[in-house]
Scaffold this motif. Structure first.
Motif, PDB file in Angstrom:
ATOM      1  N   MET A   1       0.848  -1.186   0.000  1.00 16.41           N
ATOM      2  CA  MET A   1       0.000   0.000   0.000  1.00 16.41           C
ATOM      3  C   MET A   1       0.889   1.243   0.000  1.00 16.41           C
ATOM      4  O   MET A   1       2.072   1.175   0.321  1.00 16.41           O
ATOM      5  CB  MET A   1      -0.907   0.028   1.223  1.00 16.41           C
ATOM      6  CG  MET A   1      -0.192   0.046   2.563  1.00 16.41           C
ATOM      7  SD  MET A   1      -1.123   0.846   3.889  1.00 16.41           S
ATOM      8  CE  MET A   1      -0.831   2.564   3.531  1.00 16.41           C
ATOM      9  N   ARG A   2       0.311   2.365  -0.369  1.00 13.00           N
ATOM     10  CA  ARG A   2       1.044   3.624  -0.298  1.00 13.00           C
ATOM     11  C   ARG A   2       0.082   4.772  -0.027  1.00 13.00           C
ATOM     12  O   ARG A   2      -1.120   4.689  -0.321  1.00 13.00           O
ATOM     13  CB  ARG A   2       1.831   3.873  -1.579  1.00 13.00           C
ATOM     14  CG  ARG A   2       1.008   3.996  -2.849  1.00 13.00           C
ATOM     15  CD  ARG A   2       1.933   4.116  -4.053  1.00 13.00           C
ATOM     16  NE  ARG A   2       1.222   4.144  -5.320  1.00 13.00           N
ATOM     17  CZ  ARG A   2       0.835   5.262  -5.936  1.00 13.00           C
ATOM     18  NH1 ARG A   2       1.091   6.455  -5.383  1.00 13.00           N
ATOM     19  NH2 ARG A   2       0.203   5.213  -7.092  1.00 13.00           N
ATOM     20  N   LEU A   3       0.636   5.794   0.559  1.00 14.55           N
ATOM     21  CA  LEU A   3      -0.117   7.014   0.792  1.00 14.55           C
ATOM     22  C   LEU A   3      -0.003   7.888  -0.455  1.00 14.55           C
ATOM     23  O   LEU A   3       1.103   8.291  -0.832  1.00 14.55           O
ATOM     24  CB  LEU A   3       0.440   7.773   2.002  1.00 14.55           C
ATOM     25  CG  LEU A   3       0.471   7.025   3.342  1.00 14.55           C
ATOM     26  CD1 LEU A   3       1.185   7.870   4.389  1.00 14.55           C
ATOM     27  CD2 LEU A   3      -0.939   6.686   3.804  1.00 14.55           C
ATOM     28  N   GLU A   4      -1.132   8.175  -1.094  1.00  9.92           N
ATOM     29  CA  GLU A   4      -1.079   9.070  -2.247  1.00  9.92           C
ATOM     30  C   GLU A   4      -1.134  10.526  -1.800  1.00  9.92           C
ATOM     31  O   GLU A   4      -0.441  11.377  -2.352  1.00  9.92           O
ATOM     32  CB  GLU A   4      -2.221   8.770  -3.218  1.00  9.92           C
ATOM     33  CG  GLU A   4      -2.045   7.464  -3.966  1.00  9.92           C
ATOM     34  CD  GLU A   4      -2.898   7.384  -5.206  1.00  9.92           C
ATOM     35  OE1 GLU A   4      -3.863   8.180  -5.337  1.00  9.92           O
ATOM     36  OE2 GLU A   4      -2.610   6.521  -6.062  1.00  9.92           O
ATOM     37  N   ARG A   5      -1.952  10.779  -0.789  1.00  7.63           N
ATOM     38  CA  ARG A   5      -2.096  12.155  -0.306  1.00  7.63           C
ATOM     39  C   ARG A   5      -2.300  12.140   1.206  1.00  7.63           C
ATOM     40  O   ARG A   5      -2.927  11.236   1.764  1.00  7.63           O
ATOM     41  CB  ARG A   5      -3.279  12.855  -0.979  1.00  7.63           C
ATOM     42  CG  ARG A   5      -3.491  14.296  -0.513  1.00  7.63           C
ATOM     43  CD  ARG A   5      -4.507  15.036  -1.349  1.00  7.63           C
ATOM     44  NE  ARG A   5      -4.724  16.382  -0.824  1.00  7.63           N
ATOM     45  CZ  ARG A   5      -3.911  17.413  -1.037  1.00  7.63           C
ATOM     46  NH1 ARG A   5      -2.823  17.244  -1.774  1.00  7.63           N
ATOM     47  NH2 ARG A   5      -4.175  18.608  -0.536  1.00  7.63           N
ATOM     48  N   LEU A   6      -1.743  13.145   1.854  1.00  3.50           N
ATOM     49  CA  LEU A   6      -1.909  13.318   3.291  1.00  3.50           C
ATOM     50  C   LEU A   6      -2.227  14.779   3.558  1.00  3.50           C
ATOM     51  O   LEU A   6      -1.481  15.674   3.134  1.00  3.50           O
ATOM     52  CB  LEU A   6      -0.624  12.911   4.025  1.00  3.50           C
ATOM     53  CG  LEU A   6      -0.684  12.793   5.552  1.00  3.50           C
ATOM     54  CD1 LEU A   6      -1.641  11.675   5.974  1.00  3.50           C
ATOM     55  CD2 LEU A   6       0.715  12.511   6.104  1.00  3.50           C
ATOM     56  N   GLN A   7      -3.344  15.017   4.218  1.00  3.77           N
ATOM     57  CA  GLN A   7      -3.795  16.379   4.534  1.00  3.77           C
ATOM     58  C   GLN A   7      -3.841  16.541   6.043  1.00  3.77           C
ATOM     59  O   GLN A   7      -4.508  15.749   6.735  1.00  3.77           O
ATOM     60  CB  GLN A   7      -5.177  16.651   3.932  1.00  3.77           C
ATOM     61  CG  GLN A   7      -5.678  18.070   4.123  1.00  3.77           C
ATOM     62  CD  GLN A   7      -4.991  19.057   3.187  1.00  3.77           C
ATOM     63  OE1 GLN A   7      -4.721  18.731   2.024  1.00  3.77           O
ATOM     64  NE2 GLN A   7      -4.709  20.256   3.677  1.00  3.77           N
TER      65      GLN A   7
END
Length: 359
Positions: A1-7
């Motif tokens: 898995m991967r983080l595409e966006r972090l807000q």
């Protein structure tokens, strides 16, 4: 898995920031105190429901803010895109998956992250609680029934401890129902832990031989929290009077522990502080490898202040091992680590809580 966006909003010194991560290596550079570690902390919160910083719960909220929020878009190996959210208003935490309110456990199941940071040596040198957390996080991600079973165990443990503290006479009709539940759920927890550690051992030895070959062969030892081979329900019954004097339950999986020893360093005291950090990193990388095998996708690997925690030769060894794995990696430092200066990376500059992509 991967983080595409972090807000992130109102997390420590970060008022409002959004990051678009690359699939491979992502490096956050900036001065000490700029907010780099807070980004890794946010990702860790989504994966563990707690911070890796001790005593951090109250300090997480930016001063003067009523609440904080963390949102992320996660891409799984099968192509699924999942939106995750974690927020806090006052003392209350709320979790969301795809916009729907869920229990924290459901959120954590969607997001797997392992993190090596300056406090990681506590996995080796700290209390047994740290090692149980490490172990149970791994079991949780491969055994669907672990969390509800663990909650039943904790509920029975709380009830038995309450009886002990209220000085209830050690009669069977009072204690037996809770002890039966403790034994039933505790035995399952113990079995799952043993299976997990048996699978983990090979990966531990592989990582240890690469990062700490000078220590010799690695051996993992596990203590279940009560005498090996004894029936837990009988142990609890036999220890009632002693537990009454102590005011708590002294046997069960909540007392379990494990340790990693080496042929040339059979006791933890034989390790230097630097070696303790490397042993902790060995454990975390082994856990990531096993998680990838069991779930079919690598967890995100976070390395906080890598250049300060490891010497150059070990930085190179770790980076080479992660380059060979299809893992997304988030690294922080005051500058780009030497082994990554010629590599394909995405770099963010962090200054006073503001994050700017550079490359």
């Amino acid at each position: 898995m991967r983080l595409e966006r972090l807000q992130l909003r109102a997390l420590r010194c970060i008022s409002d920031a959004g990051l678009e991560f690359a699939p491979g290596f992502n490096v956050l550079v900036g001065a000490n105190g700029a907010g780099k570690t807070s980004v890794l902390e946010a990702a860790f919160l989504l994966s563990h429901g707690r911070s890796f910083r001790s005593g951090a719960r109250e300090a997480l909220l930016q001063r003067g803010s009523a609440g904080l929020s963390i949102f992320s878009t996660v891409r799984h190996a099968d192509g699924r895109l999942v939106r995750l959210g974690l927020g806090r208003e006052g003392s209350r935490w709320e979790a969301r998956v795809e916009g729907q309110d869920v229990l924290i456990g459901q959120l954590v199941r969607e997001c797997a992250i392992v993190c090596f940071e300056p406090g990681s040596h506590a996995l080796i040198a700290g209390s047994a609680e740290e090692r149980r957390r490490f172990l149970d996080w791994g079991v949780f991600h491969v055994e669907q029934e672990f969390l509800p079973t663990w909650r039943r165990y904790q509920r029975a443990l709380k009830q038995r401890n309450s009886l002990l503290r209220s000085n209830q006479a050690p009669d069977d009709d009072i204690y037996s129902p809770w002890e039966l539940e403790l034994a039933r759920t505790g035995t399952l927890i113990d079995q799952w832990r043993r299976v997990y550690l048996a699978a983990l051992t090979g990966y531990l030895r592989e990582q240890a031989s690469a990062l700490l070959p000078e220590l010799g062969a690695a051996e993992l030892r596990y203590r279940p929290g009560w005498p090996e081979g004894d029936d837990l329900v009988q142990v609890l019954a036999n220890q009632r009077r002693r537990d009454l004097a102590k005011g708590h339950t002294s046997a069960g999986p909540h007392r379990a522990d494990w340790s990693l020893s080496f042929e040339l360093a059979p006791q933890r005291e034989h390790l230097s502080r630097g070696q303790e950090k490397l042993v902790a990193l060995v454990c975390l990388l082994a856990q990531a490898r096993l998680d990838a095998e069991r779930r079919g996708e690598w967890p995100v690997v976070c390395l906080d202040d890598l250049a300060s925690e490891l010497d150059l030769s070990h930085q190179v060894a770790v980076i080479e091992r992660l380059e060979a794995a299809p893992a997304q990696v988030l690294i922080t430092g005051t500058e780009i680590p030497v082994p990554l200066r010629q590599a394909q990376t995405k770099v963010f500059h962090v200054e006073q809580g503001r994050l700017t992509p550079l490359l």
